[in-house]
Design an enzyme around this catalytic site. Sequence first.
Site, PDB file in Angstrom:
ATOM      1  N   CYS A  29     -37.373 -35.141 -36.273  1.00 50.36           N
ATOM      2  CA  CYS A  29     -37.763 -36.963 -36.577  1.00 50.36           C
ATOM      3  C   CYS A  29     -35.762 -37.566 -35.895  1.00 50.36           C
ATOM      4  O   CYS A  29     -35.231 -37.713 -36.478  1.00 50.36           O
ATOM      5  CB  CYS A  29     -37.704 -36.812 -37.855  1.00 50.36           C
ATOM      6  SG  CYS A  29     -37.899 -39.282 -37.980  1.00 50.36           S
ATOM      7  N   CYS A  51     -35.041 -40.632 -38.164  1.00 49.83           N
ATOM      8  CA  CYS A  51     -33.585 -39.422 -39.245  1.00 49.83           C
ATOM      9  C   CYS A  51     -32.564 -39.358 -38.102  1.00 49.83           C
ATOM     10  O   CYS A  51     -31.296 -39.381 -39.008  1.00 49.83           O
ATOM     11  CB  CYS A  51     -34.121 -38.236 -39.714  1.00 49.83           C
ATOM     12  SG  CYS A  51     -35.969 -38.905 -41.234  1.00 49.83           S
ATOM     13  N   ASN A 101     -48.397 -49.045 -36.148  1.00 51.35           N
ATOM     14  CA  ASN A 101     -49.797 -47.955 -35.676  1.00 51.35           C
ATOM     15  C   ASN A 101     -49.204 -47.135 -37.384  1.00 51.35           C
ATOM     16  O   ASN A 101     -48.445 -46.651 -37.483  1.00 51.35           O
ATOM     17  CB  ASN A 101     -48.951 -47.444 -34.925  1.00 51.35           C
ATOM     18  CG  ASN A 101     -49.400 -48.616 -33.484  1.00 51.35           C
ATOM     19  OD1 ASN A 101     -50.525 -49.500 -33.868  1.00 51.35           O
ATOM     20  ND2 ASN A 101     -48.110 -48.896 -32.449  1.00 51.35           N
ATOM     21  N   HIS A 126     -42.614 -47.450 -39.752  1.00 54.76           N
ATOM     22  CA  HIS A 126     -41.814 -48.572 -38.909  1.00 54.76           C
ATOM     23  C   HIS A 126     -42.471 -49.658 -39.020  1.00 54.76           C
ATOM     24  O   HIS A 126     -43.557 -49.184 -38.696  1.00 54.76           O
ATOM     25  CB  HIS A 126     -40.777 -47.836 -37.527  1.00 54.76           C
ATOM     26  CG  HIS A 126     -42.255 -47.207 -36.975  1.00 54.76           C
ATOM     27  ND1 HIS A 126     -42.481 -46.043 -37.075  1.00 54.76           N
ATOM     28  CD2 HIS A 126     -42.995 -47.406 -35.954  1.00 54.76           C
ATOM     29  CE1 HIS A 126     -43.190 -45.858 -36.128  1.00 54.76           C
ATOM     30  NE2 HIS A 126     -43.263 -46.837 -34.931  1.00 54.76           N
ATOM     31  N   HIS A 162     -43.002 -52.782 -36.448  1.00 56.31           N
ATOM     32  CA  HIS A 162     -42.466 -53.570 -35.050  1.00 56.31           C
ATOM     33  C   HIS A 162     -42.761 -54.500 -35.325  1.00 56.31           C
ATOM     34  O   HIS A 162     -43.745 -55.015 -36.191  1.00 56.31           O
ATOM     35  CB  HIS A 162     -43.418 -53.969 -34.176  1.00 56.31           C
ATOM     36  CG  HIS A 162     -43.516 -51.537 -33.924  1.00 56.31           C
ATOM     37  ND1 HIS A 162     -43.481 -51.271 -32.279  1.00 56.31           N
ATOM     38  CD2 HIS A 162     -45.306 -50.487 -34.531  1.00 56.31           C
ATOM     39  CE1 HIS A 162     -43.724 -50.356 -32.446  1.00 56.31           C
ATOM     40  NE2 HIS A 162     -44.768 -49.505 -33.739  1.00 56.31           N
TER      41      HIS A 162
END
Length: 118
Positions: A3, A6, A86, A99, A101
Site C-alpha cells: 500500500c 502505508c 471514491n 482517503h 480528497h
Amino acid sequence: MECIFCKIIEKKVPADILYEDDKVIVFKTIKPSAPIHLLAVPKKHIESIDYLLPEDSELIGDIFLIIKKIAREQGIDKSGYKVAINVGKGGGQEVFHIHFHLLGGWKNAKDRDIIGMP
Ligand code: AMP
Ligand code: ZN
C-alpha cells in the site's frame, strides 16, 4: 505491504505532508485536480468506506475536523471547497487505503466541476 499510503505513513515514500498526528496524515496529491488538492488519510489501513467498522466512526469524525482546520489554514474555508471519496474501482478509487480528497482554490466556478476526478 504494497500500500502506497502505508508507505507514506511509514516515511518509506516521500510526500508533501501538511498535517500529521498519531491517527491521521494529510499530504498533497501527486496528481492535483484542483489548485488545492490534498488527501486526508487515517493511519489505520482501511481499504475503503465499504470496509469501515462501527469502531472507526470516531476516527472518521476526527478526520472531518482536521479537514476543516486544514481548509482554514489553506484559506479556502470562506470560498468553499469539496470533500470527495471514491469507493471501489467502479467509483474511481485507485489507492485502496481510505482517503478524503480536499479540493478547492478555484478562480472560476466553471473549473469546479470535478465529476470524473481521478
Ligand atoms: P483515488 O482515485 O480516490 O484512489 O485517489 C488516489 C489519489 O492518490 C490520487 O489523488 C493520486 O494522485 C494520489 N496518489 C497516488 N500515489 C500518490 C503518492 N505517491 N503521493 C501522493 N499522492 C498519491
Ligand atoms: Zn495502507
